[in-house]
Design an enzyme around this catalytic site. Structure first.
Site, PDB file in Angstrom:
ATOM      1  N   ASP A 124       0.845  -1.202   0.000  1.00 19.52           N
ATOM      2  CA  ASP A 124       0.000   0.000   0.000  1.00 19.52           C
ATOM      3  C   ASP A 124       0.881   1.254   0.000  1.00 19.52           C
ATOM      4  OD1 ASP A 124      -2.102  -1.728   0.179  1.00 19.52           O
ATOM      5  OD2 ASP A 124      -2.706  -1.190   2.213  1.00 19.52           O
ATOM      6  N   GLY A 148      -3.343  -5.357   1.000  1.00 15.48           N
ATOM      7  CA  GLY A 148      -4.046  -6.364   0.197  1.00 15.48           C
ATOM      8  C   GLY A 148      -5.084  -7.011   1.094  1.00 15.48           C
ATOM      9  N   GLY A 189     -20.090   0.157   9.039  1.00 21.70           N
ATOM     10  CA  GLY A 189     -19.286   1.259   9.578  1.00 21.70           C
ATOM     11  C   GLY A 189     -19.839   1.751  10.899  1.00 21.70           C
ATOM     12  N   ASP A 199     -11.196  -5.752   6.822  1.00 17.30           N
ATOM     13  CA  ASP A 199     -10.313  -6.933   6.789  1.00 17.30           C
ATOM     14  C   ASP A 199     -10.113  -7.495   8.201  1.00 17.30           C
ATOM     15  OD1 ASP A 199     -10.041  -6.608   4.050  1.00 17.30           O
ATOM     16  OD2 ASP A 199      -8.320  -5.293   4.267  1.00 17.30           O
TER      17      ASP A 199
END
Ligand code: RIB
Length: 297
Positions: free
Chosen positions: A16, A42, A211, A242
């Protein structure tokens, strides 16, 4: 109770490239950023790291390029205690890269798939022993759909629970919808799924991360439940989903209880957003249990 469940992630591995800025650039606009740093990322790799920090024995089947980023990510997996036997190093292609802009407590992500696009069903099949040894298999959509299909078929045939985090969103073949154990879309991905023909019949498989609105899922009682989000300081939301998925897979393998697993994953995801980098804030198990106890008290 299986204290250290085996989780196998079949998914993407990226580096990233993260720039922070006070102002998100608009189309055609140039703005000056504040800081830049590279972080391991990732969706597949992030979910693997989250599961490992929470006590799972984790293996990852994925692909990197034969380049500096690929080598540095392999070293990183090793330092996190992840079995990387299933990672293929592919020549003449770059390791996956995500360009990330962080601004105003939110992010924008552009992924160049690189080696992730070369993760074929054959590569997964070469590591099928890792799948067979797993209590839970975890997939996302940053790898080719035929590879997702192959892995889901394999999991279904061998009756291994399989979780799909449908991100970034793609149309999902009906056969996958029928065979998958759980789907974990975020709110936007969930909305894209509502017009799918099988939507009504797969509602019980959906765990929707919303969220700040928490998590919605059908509890073991059959009732649709919403667990509120924890109120925490936000530094970087990248990788919160993730963390949720890695934690969910770990807890499902450990407790077999969907209710307990979703509650635990919700707390782990809340803790993950307190630091920069997708994996920077991913908590250890003791941090999550302490946090849950502290909030209860
Ligand atoms: O979910 C966050 C991840 O999405 C980042 O780490 C980035 O690599 C992209 O895959």
């Amino acid at each position: 109770m299986n204290k250290h469940p085996r989780v196998c992630v079949v998914g993407s591995i990226n580096m990233d490239m993260v720039t922070t800025t006070k102002k998100m650039p608009k189309q055609g606009e140039t703005v000056l950023g504040e800081s830049f740093k590279t972080y391991p990322g990732g969706k597949g790799a992030n979910q693997a790291i989250a599961a490992a920090r929470l006590g799972a024995n984790v293996s990852i089947i994925g692909a990197v390029g034969d380049d500096t980023f690929g080598r540095s990510l392999l070293t990183h997996f090793q330092s996190e205690g992840i079995d990387q036997e299933g990672i293929q190093v592919i020549p003449n292609i770059s390791t996956g890269i995500a360009t990330i802009i962080l601004s105003e407590n939110d992010n924008r992500i552009l992924v160049s798939s690189g080696a992730n696009a070369k993760l074929t069903p054959e590569i997964v099949n070469d590591s099928h022993e890792l799948l067979l040894a797993s209590d839970v298999i975890l997939l996302q959509f940053e790898i080719p759909m035929e590879t997702v299909q192959f892995t889901v078929d394999f999991a279904y045939k061998h009756q291994i629970p399989v979780i799909i985090n449908p991100a970034p969103f793609h149309e999902i073949p009906e056969d996958i919808l029928k065979k998958v154990t759980y789907l974990t879309p975020n709110e936007v991905e969930f909305l894209s799924m509502t017009n799918m023909p099988l939507f009504e019949s797969i509602k019980n498989k959906m765990i929707v991360t919303k969220g700040e609105q928490g998590v919605q899922f059908v509890a073991s009682s059959g009732v649709l439940e919403t667990i509120p989000a924890y109120q925490v300081h936000v530094k970087d939301t990248t990788g919160a989903g993730d963390t949720f998925n890695g934690a969910l897979a770990t807890e499902l393998g450990r407790t077999k209880s969907i209710d307990e697993s979703v509650h635990f994953a919700n707390a782990a995801a809340a803790l993950s957003i307190g630091r920069l980098g997708a994996q920077g804030g991913m908590p250890m198990r003791k941090d999550v249990t302490r946090f849950i106890e502290k909030v209860k008290a």
